[in-house]
Enzyme design. Structure first.
Site, mmCIF file in Angstrom:
data_model
loop_
_atom_site.group_PDB
_atom_site.id
_atom_site.type_symbol
_atom_site.label_atom_id
_atom_site.label_comp_id
_atom_site.label_asym_id
_atom_site.label_seq_id
_atom_site.Cartn_x
_atom_site.Cartn_y
_atom_site.Cartn_z
ATOM 1 N N ASP A 1 0.696 -1.039 -0.128
ATOM 2 C CA ASP A 1 0.056 -0.054 0.025
ATOM 3 C C ASP A 1 0.985 1.224 -0.088
ATOM 4 O O ASP A 1 2.003 1.432 0.927
ATOM 5 C CB ASP A 1 -0.747 -0.037 1.078
ATOM 6 C CG ASP A 1 -1.951 0.970 1.131
ATOM 7 O OD1 ASP A 1 -1.995 1.658 0.181
ATOM 8 O OD2 ASP A 1 -2.847 0.783 2.072
ATOM 9 N N SER B 1 -7.741 -9.791 2.895
ATOM 10 C CA SER B 1 -8.703 -8.840 3.345
ATOM 11 C C SER B 1 -8.216 -8.752 4.890
ATOM 12 O O SER B 1 -8.862 -9.440 5.988
ATOM 13 C CB SER B 1 -9.988 -9.473 3.350
ATOM 14 O OG SER B 1 -11.120 -8.615 3.824
ATOM 15 N N GLY B 2 -7.404 -7.737 4.919
ATOM 16 C CA GLY B 2 -7.067 -7.338 6.242
ATOM 17 C C GLY B 2 -6.383 -8.712 6.843
ATOM 18 O O GLY B 2 -6.764 -9.117 7.894
ATOM 19 N N GLY B 3 -5.657 -9.384 6.168
ATOM 20 C CA GLY B 3 -5.293 -10.665 6.382
ATOM 21 C C GLY B 3 -6.231 -11.692 6.013
ATOM 22 O O GLY B 3 -6.514 -11.736 4.967
ATOM 23 N N ASP C 1 -11.552 -17.770 2.352
ATOM 24 C CA ASP C 1 -12.720 -19.026 2.095
ATOM 25 C C ASP C 1 -12.306 -19.699 0.591
ATOM 26 O O ASP C 1 -11.620 -19.134 -0.338
ATOM 27 C CB ASP C 1 -13.942 -18.283 2.014
ATOM 28 C CG ASP C 1 -14.108 -17.080 0.850
ATOM 29 O OD1 ASP C 1 -14.073 -17.269 -0.137
ATOM 30 O OD2 ASP C 1 -14.318 -16.047 1.374
ATOM 31 N N ASP D 1 -3.447 -10.810 9.291
ATOM 32 C CA ASP D 1 -2.195 -9.691 9.532
ATOM 33 C C ASP D 1 -1.668 -9.801 10.809
ATOM 34 O O ASP D 1 -0.606 -9.047 11.075
ATOM 35 C CB ASP D 1 -3.184 -8.122 9.593
ATOM 36 C CG ASP D 1 -3.381 -7.319 8.347
ATOM 37 O OD1 ASP D 1 -2.959 -8.137 7.443
ATOM 38 O OD2 ASP D 1 -4.082 -6.549 8.106
ATOM 39 N N GLU E 1 22.120 -12.302 11.404
ATOM 40 C CA GLU E 1 20.869 -12.507 11.128
ATOM 41 C C GLU E 1 20.517 -12.650 9.452
ATOM 42 O O GLU E 1 19.762 -13.452 9.179
ATOM 43 C CB GLU E 1 19.957 -11.240 11.759
ATOM 44 C CG GLU E 1 19.663 -11.216 13.108
ATOM 45 C CD GLU E 1 18.804 -9.973 13.506
ATOM 46 O OE1 GLU E 1 18.050 -9.912 14.455
ATOM 47 O OE2 GLU E 1 19.122 -8.911 12.899
HETATM 48 C C1 GLA Z 1 -3.999 -5.010 4.951
HETATM 49 C C2 GLA Z 1 -3.115 -6.157 4.567
HETATM 50 C C3 GLA Z 1 -2.038 -5.553 5.100
HETATM 51 C C4 GLA Z 1 -1.775 -4.294 4.268
HETATM 52 C C5 GLA Z 1 -2.440 -3.168 4.375
HETATM 53 C C6 GLA Z 1 -2.201 -1.957 3.402
HETATM 54 O O1 GLA Z 1 -4.326 -4.560 6.567
HETATM 55 O O2 GLA Z 1 -3.706 -7.238 5.295
HETATM 56 O O3 GLA Z 1 -1.028 -6.814 4.768
HETATM 57 O O4 GLA Z 1 -1.507 -4.803 3.048
HETATM 58 O O5 GLA Z 1 -3.658 -3.747 4.395
HETATM 59 O O6 GLA Z 1 -3.129 -1.165 3.890
#
Ligand code: GLA
Length: 730
Positions: A370, A527-529, A534, A548, A614
């Site tokens: 994003d 979708s926000g993770g 589905d 997320d 690392e």
């Molecule tokens: C959602 C996604 C994140 C990221 C943000 C960007 O929360 O799940 O991985 O891409 O949007 O806004």
């Protein structure tokens, strides 16, 4: 001669669906009702002896049967129970007729059996080669309204899978409303059951809940326009004693990404009804003459060997018969995502720097998340304006991709096509394109609104914008996001009762067009993770960002719940920085790696902030993953513990010939004077001699499965282990 998977006995009108280990049976009775007789472990013969008839109080009789008081739809098990026949339990179908009556009386009209698996126009569904599946179509009709319902059954014999869908057509003259429609109903004449469902929230999806199916109606579902983080559209119906390894269980997976309703009810006679279908709230689907509504498919499967076996059946079905595309079976690229590395705070130079570091660490692909388009410095503006912000990048997208490709790194990009910010040119031009009720203020979420994807012109405008971006360079991956729930199911164009359903079909159509135009593009859903994790989305995006929440310990639980239905190949999973951005917890890089490897592996951090040690460890981690990836993605997955209850999380992968095994464990608890945890493996060759690759120690398969292997007792929190076994000859 091979006996067909679907069989019809003319003399008693019995339909039998047989898979390798299961039988499903129904009967058209003398009054034309379609009764359900049996679903479960394979049986032979007619199961109609199970039906009992006696005069039951307050259970009415249909008019044409009224002399026979022992006959009541309120007690008989049915394939597709409707409101209007005297069945007072929950209905699979409710029709509002032109005269405002809620009534429908479906009777049998005919059937058809054909080779191959049916398809559903505009909807995702299980697909199969002609010789892998058979279809049964049963036609039912209401004589008065002429509402016709075609019940579709797909049988994948080898996979122990039966699919169901219903196609509702108004063959009458007057417009009707479909007020409720399920695609599958399972009526159990006898037995006590538990319902296992998967609830959650943003960043903590798919927690397992097991509840007794008691008298009353227990319901889970979504009114959010998406399948949701809160309840996944998939449930298990299990005997009360069924465990991971033993006992009878059924699974129901809805192949749909919008509002759904799953209900379980024990009736007055101790019979159980479980249904899966569209949610009836925010839904009043009008059908004019000759119009049709397709109820999305439900996948059914049964096992008498516990949840582990049932999960395998669903994994195979979803991987081989839902997920599509040329990347489906291929090992996916190891990617670096910019989100947790930089959030909105990046420019083209930084993305190229991330790509350079990704290359040095041995990764394959960089994702610009994003923030690259329109006016998008934070999440308050810019959605809907899918024009590259060249000022921010400091170059064109094409130039940037060329620089990245020159490093030997592939390029991917983030989009969220369904959304719009009020502060965007798109919204200023077309304020009427959002879902919103005229005269009322909308509900905001992440300060954004939802575009009305039920409208073709809205989709078209966004499609053109997105294509213009994808055409600017060698874009090989897209992360398709969707970051809020729908709230106003109101379209400026359509009947309001259609919006929630048509929106989802609009999303599917959009995705299908993208896939057709860019067949080589790999799309990861999000979708926000895991808010739209589905089987419907998996048909278009065979990989989905699981959550997320990238915290390794929370992820163990999220991935555990996810694993009941969805194969590892569909899970996107990344190593992120510590302290973790969602929980503040710190775990070792090794443990984070092990957890992320139970999915399609990647990183979500700024390599510039890593120490040399690392970085070296990450190079090593990626090497190990590459050796394992094929088995992780295509092998059989077994749960070996319950991370909500046990002191450790453990899981494993086995190759199809059972000769190669990967075992993973993470300690969740540490105590003084620790007791030892033994992990029992599964799915091995009993007589096979398995050598642990790292130590050279040898074990018989049966020993590993029956007695197990002790996990090391070591000091430290959240220690993670990976063990590899291979069968040696003799
Ligand atoms: C959602 C996604 C994140 C990221 C943000 C960007 O929360 O799940 O991985 O891409 O949007 O806004």
């Amino acid at each position: 001669m091979h006996i067909m998977a679907i069989n019809y006995q003319d003399e008693n009108h019995i339909f039998t669906l047989n898979t390798e280990h299961t039988t499903y049976q129904m009967q058209v009775d003398r009054y034309g009702f379609l009764l359900h007789l049996y679903y479960g472990a394979k049986v032979s013969g007619n199961m109609n002896y199970l039906l009992t008839y006696y005069d039951r109080g307050f259970s009415g009789n249909p008019a044409d049967v009224r002399e026979d008081r022992t006959y009541s739809m309120d007690a008989l098990p049915q394939e597709y129970p409707v409101m209007g026949t005297g069945d007072y339990r929950s209905s699979a179908l409710i029709i509002r007729n032109a005269d405002d009556s809620d009534c429908c009386d479906l009777r049998y009209v005919g059937y058809q059996i054909r080779k191959g698996k049916y398809v559903l126009k505009g909807l995702p569904a299980v697909y199969a080669a002609e010789e892998e599946a058979e279809t049964l179509e049963i036609v039912l009709e209401d004589a008065i309204s002429k509402v016709q319902v075609r019940l579709l059954y797909g049988v994948l014999e080898k996979d122990d899978i039966i699919t169901r869908s219903a196609v509702i057509t108004n063959c009458g003259k007057d417009e009707i409303l479909v007020e409720k429609a399920a695609s599958a109903c399972l009526d159990f004449i006898t037995g006590d059951f538990d319902l296992l469902s998967f609830y959650g929230r943003h960043a903590m999806e798919r927690n397992l809940q097991r509840e007794k199916i008691a008298h009353g109606n227990f319901m889970i579902g979504s009114r959010r326009g998406t399948s949701s983080h809160q309840y996944n559209p998939a449930v298990l119906v299990a005997g009360t004693n069924t465990t991971e390894d033993a006992g009878s269980c059924y699974g129901m997976v809805f192949v749909y990404s919008g509002n759904f309703r799953c209900e379980a009810e024990k009736d007055q006679y101790g019979q159980t009804r479980v249904m899966m279908g569209l949610h009836d709230e925010l839904f009043h689907y009008p059908l004019k003459q000759e119009e049709t509504l397709i109820v999305p498919e439900t996948i059914l499967s049964y096992s008498k060997e516990g949840f582990g076996q049932l999960s395998l059946q669903f994994h195979h079905c979803i991987r081989d018969h839902i997920c599509r595309g040329k990347y489906n079976k291929e090992v996916r690229p190891v990617l670096l995502n910019s989100w947790e590395a930089a959030y909105f705070d990046f420019n083209g130079e930084m993305i190229c720097k991330l790509a350079k570091e990704a290359a040095e660490l041995g990764m394959d692909l960089i994702v610009m998340d994003d923030g690259w388009f329109g006016k998008r410095e934070d999440d308050n503006s810019g959605l809907g304006d899918w024009q590259v912000n060249e000022e921010k990048l400091g170059c064109t997208l094409g130039e940037m991709i060329q620089r990245i490709n020159a490093l030997g790194v592939k390029f991917g990009i983030w989009i969220e096509p369904e959304m719009v910010s009020e502060d965007s040119d798109l919204y200023r031009r077309h304020p009427d394109w959002v879902l919103c009720i005229p005269g009322r203020k909308p509900v905001y979420s992440r300060n954004q609104l939802v575009l009305d994807f039920s409208r073709a012109e809205v989709r078209e405008a966004v499609f053109l914008q997105i294509c213009q971006v994808l055409d600017q360079g060698n874009i090989e991956y897209v992360k398709w996001d969707m970051n809020r729930s729908l709230s106003e199911a109101y379209s400026m164009e359509h009947h309001q009762g259609k919006v929630m359903y048509d929106y989802v079909l609009g999303v599917y159509e959009f995705l299908e067009r993208i896939i057709e135009r860019y067949p080589n593009l790999f799309i990861e859903g999000c979708s926000g993770g895991g808010g739209r994790f589905d089987a419907g989305m998996m048909y278009y995006t065979s990989q989905i960002w699981c959550s997320d929440n990238t915290d390794a310990i929370d992820r163990l639980r999220i991935q555990y719940g996810t694993s009941f239905f969805y194969p590892t190949a569909t899970v996107g999973s990344h190593v992120s920085a510590i302290p973790n951005h969602q929980t503040g917890r710190s775990t070792s890089l090794h443990t984070r790696g092990i957890v992320a490897m139970a999915g399609n592996f990647g990183y979500e951090l700024d390599p510039g902030k890593l120490t040399e040690e690392e970085k070296e460890a990450i190079r090593e981690q990626i090497k190990v993953y590459r050796g394992d990836a094929e088995l992780i993605q295509n092998g059989d997955y077994y749960r070996l513990s319950n991370p909500f209850l046990d002191e450790y999380a453990a899981w494993m992968f086995v190759s199809s010939d059972k000769k190669r095994v990967l075992l993973y464990a993470v300690m969740l608890e540490i105590h003084g004077n620790m007791t030892v945890n033994y992990v029992r493996l599964k799915g091995l060759l009993e007589d096979g001699i398995y050598q642990e690759v790292q130590t050279g120690k040898r074990y018989f398969g049966a020993a590993l499965m029956e007695a197990g292997i002790p996990l090391p007792v070591e000091l430290g929190e959240y220690l993670g282990y990976r063990m590899e076994f291979a069968v040696i000859d003799s």
